[in-house]
Design a protein around this motif. Sequence first.
Motif, PDB file in Angstrom:
ATOM      1  N   GLY A   1       0.798  -1.226   0.000  1.00  0.00           N
ATOM      2  CA  GLY A   1       0.000   0.000   0.000  1.00  0.00           C
ATOM      3  C   GLY A   1       0.825   1.267   0.000  1.00  0.00           C
ATOM      4  O   GLY A   1       0.267   2.368   0.019  1.00  0.00           O
ATOM      5  N   GLY A   2       2.142   1.135  -0.021  1.00  0.00           N
ATOM      6  CA  GLY A   2       3.005   2.309  -0.017  1.00  0.00           C
ATOM      7  C   GLY A   2       2.882   3.124   1.258  1.00  0.00           C
ATOM      8  O   GLY A   2       3.074   4.343   1.241  1.00  0.00           O
ATOM      9  N   LEU A   3       2.585   2.452   2.377  1.00  0.00           N
ATOM     10  CA  LEU A   3       2.305   3.161   3.618  1.00  0.00           C
ATOM     11  C   LEU A   3       3.538   3.349   4.503  1.00  0.00           C
ATOM     12  O   LEU A   3       3.421   3.909   5.595  1.00  0.00           O
ATOM     13  CB  LEU A   3       1.228   2.413   4.409  1.00  0.00           C
ATOM     14  N   LEU A   4       4.692   2.897   4.044  1.00  0.00           N
ATOM     15  CA  LEU A   4       5.904   3.047   4.845  1.00  0.00           C
ATOM     16  C   LEU A   4       6.812   4.109   4.232  1.00  0.00           C
ATOM     17  O   LEU A   4       6.963   4.194   3.020  1.00  0.00           O
ATOM     18  CB  LEU A   4       6.658   1.719   4.932  1.00  0.00           C
ATOM     19  N   ARG A   5       7.402   4.904   5.094  1.00  0.00           N
ATOM     20  CA  ARG A   5       8.381   5.889   4.642  1.00  0.00           C
ATOM     21  C   ARG A   5       9.607   5.823   5.532  1.00  0.00           C
ATOM     22  O   ARG A   5       9.542   5.423   6.695  1.00  0.00           O
ATOM     23  CB  ARG A   5       7.802   7.307   4.662  1.00  0.00           C
ATOM     24  N   GLN A   6      10.730   6.198   4.967  1.00  0.00           N
ATOM     25  CA  GLN A   6      11.985   6.166   5.720  1.00  0.00           C
ATOM     26  C   GLN A   6      12.176   7.484   6.448  1.00  0.00           C
ATOM     27  O   GLN A   6      11.928   8.563   5.890  1.00  0.00           O
ATOM     28  CB  GLN A   6      13.168   5.907   4.784  1.00  0.00           C
ATOM     29  N   ILE A   7      12.623   7.407   7.703  1.00  0.00           N
ATOM     30  CA  ILE A   7      12.934   8.609   8.463  1.00  0.00           C
ATOM     31  C   ILE A   7      14.306   8.470   9.106  1.00  0.00           C
ATOM     32  O   ILE A   7      14.795   7.368   9.321  1.00  0.00           O
ATOM     33  CB  ILE A   7      11.889   8.907   9.560  1.00  0.00           C
ATOM     34  N   ASP A   8      14.906   9.601   9.394  1.00  0.00           N
ATOM     35  CA  ASP A   8      16.136   9.664  10.160  1.00  0.00           C
ATOM     36  C   ASP A   8      15.839  10.483  11.410  1.00  0.00           C
ATOM     37  O   ASP A   8      15.105  11.470  11.356  1.00  0.00           O
ATOM     38  CB  ASP A   8      17.264  10.322   9.367  1.00  0.00           C
ATOM     39  N   ALA A   9      16.391  10.064  12.528  1.00  0.00           N
ATOM     40  CA  ALA A   9      16.155  10.775  13.784  1.00  0.00           C
ATOM     41  C   ALA A   9      17.477  11.036  14.477  1.00  0.00           C
ATOM     42  O   ALA A   9      18.469  10.334  14.255  1.00  0.00           O
ATOM     43  CB  ALA A   9      15.232   9.968  14.690  1.00  0.00           C
ATOM     44  N   GLN A  10      17.475  12.057  15.311  1.00  0.00           N
ATOM     45  CA  GLN A  10      18.647  12.406  16.097  1.00  0.00           C
ATOM     46  C   GLN A  10      18.252  12.414  17.561  1.00  0.00           C
ATOM     47  O   GLN A  10      17.320  13.112  17.954  1.00  0.00           O
ATOM     48  CB  GLN A  10      19.170  13.794  15.690  1.00  0.00           C
ATOM     49  N   ALA A  11      18.910  11.597  18.365  1.00  0.00           N
ATOM     50  CA  ALA A  11      18.640  11.554  19.800  1.00  0.00           C
ATOM     51  C   ALA A  11      19.704  12.376  20.512  1.00  0.00           C
ATOM     52  O   ALA A  11      20.894  12.031  20.481  1.00  0.00           O
ATOM     53  CB  ALA A  11      18.660  10.112  20.301  1.00  0.00           C
ATOM     54  N   ASN A  12      19.285  13.462  21.142  1.00  0.00           N
ATOM     55  CA  ASN A  12      20.208  14.377  21.794  1.00  0.00           C
ATOM     56  C   ASN A  12      20.063  14.281  23.310  1.00  0.00           C
ATOM     57  O   ASN A  12      18.963  14.436  23.843  1.00  0.00           O
ATOM     58  CB  ASN A  12      19.953  15.807  21.340  1.00  0.00           C
ATOM     59  N   LEU A  13      21.175  14.031  23.994  1.00  0.00           N
ATOM     60  CA  LEU A  13      21.170  13.931  25.447  1.00  0.00           C
ATOM     61  C   LEU A  13      21.541  15.265  26.072  1.00  0.00           C
ATOM     62  O   LEU A  13      22.194  16.106  25.436  1.00  0.00           O
ATOM     63  CB  LEU A  13      22.142  12.848  25.918  1.00  0.00           C
ATOM     64  N   ALA A  14      21.129  15.448  27.314  1.00  0.00           N
ATOM     65  CA  ALA A  14      21.379  16.713  28.014  1.00  0.00           C
ATOM     66  C   ALA A  14      22.866  17.003  28.169  1.00  0.00           C
ATOM     67  O   ALA A  14      23.270  18.167  28.251  1.00  0.00           O
ATOM     68  CB  ALA A  14      20.695  16.698  29.380  1.00  0.00           C
ATOM     69  N   ASP A  15      23.689  15.945  28.203  1.00  0.00           N
ATOM     70  CA  ASP A  15      25.126  16.153  28.396  1.00  0.00           C
ATOM     71  C   ASP A  15      25.871  16.435  27.099  1.00  0.00           C
ATOM     72  O   ASP A  15      27.101  16.510  27.070  1.00  0.00           O
ATOM     73  CB  ASP A  15      25.749  14.946  29.101  1.00  0.00           C
TER      74      ASP A  15
END
Length: 242
Positions: free
Chosen positions: A171-185
């Motif tokens: 169904g073409g319902l998936l898309r690719q994403i990139d994420a950035q996890a930033n910590l307080a330190d």
Amino acid sequence: MTTTAPLPQFYRQPSVLDRERHADLTISTSPGRYSFASGAQTVVMACIEFFDACRQFPIIFAPAADGPIVPLALMGLESGENLFIDKDGYWLGSYIPAYIRRYPFITTDGTDGQMTVCFDAAFDGCDREGGAALFIQGEPTEKMKEIMAFLEDYYRRMKETEGFCALLAAGGLLRQIDAQANLADGRSYALNGMLVVDEQKLNQMPDIDIVRLFRNGSLALINAHLLSLRNLGILVDRKGGK
């Protein structure tokens, strides 16, 4: 993280379970508890697990090594990390994925299309004093029957999951994403190549298709997946507490 779903490294020596060759095999709980999975950043999930897992892990999708799309529980921010297992091997969360619970056993598709049961011969719970026998005089024990029931149910659930993932892909319902996890330190971790359901495409689907997704249970699974993505904050908090 990688964009494919490899076999977790805790299966070091997978062997086909044979009632004659392994007639005297016994199984105990690992002395290290869940330490065997401490390096598993992701594990494959069955759809039936989404409703429990969505309260704890981000559930993402990725292509498996052999091509099909599979759902994954994301348990770490970098390769070789599982933030839900402490240094003593204790599980820190409220839900343990079935992929981990079934260890040291694993199933594969045999040449005849039937389920083949394998186990990790390097598992440190094999043949320990006081272990539970799997076979007596060539016949499965109650322990083995219990294991088989779990494996058969998991095998069946994963076949259902294959159908769900194929539906999303077709169904073409998936898309690719990139994420950035930033910590307080100041530490930062890139999570690239994750596949997630495209909410915009989902919202643009004709009503008749949405009703079909609702009636076959897929819409509930999609919503659980989307809700689970908020758990990225849980991973950041766990990482920041290390």
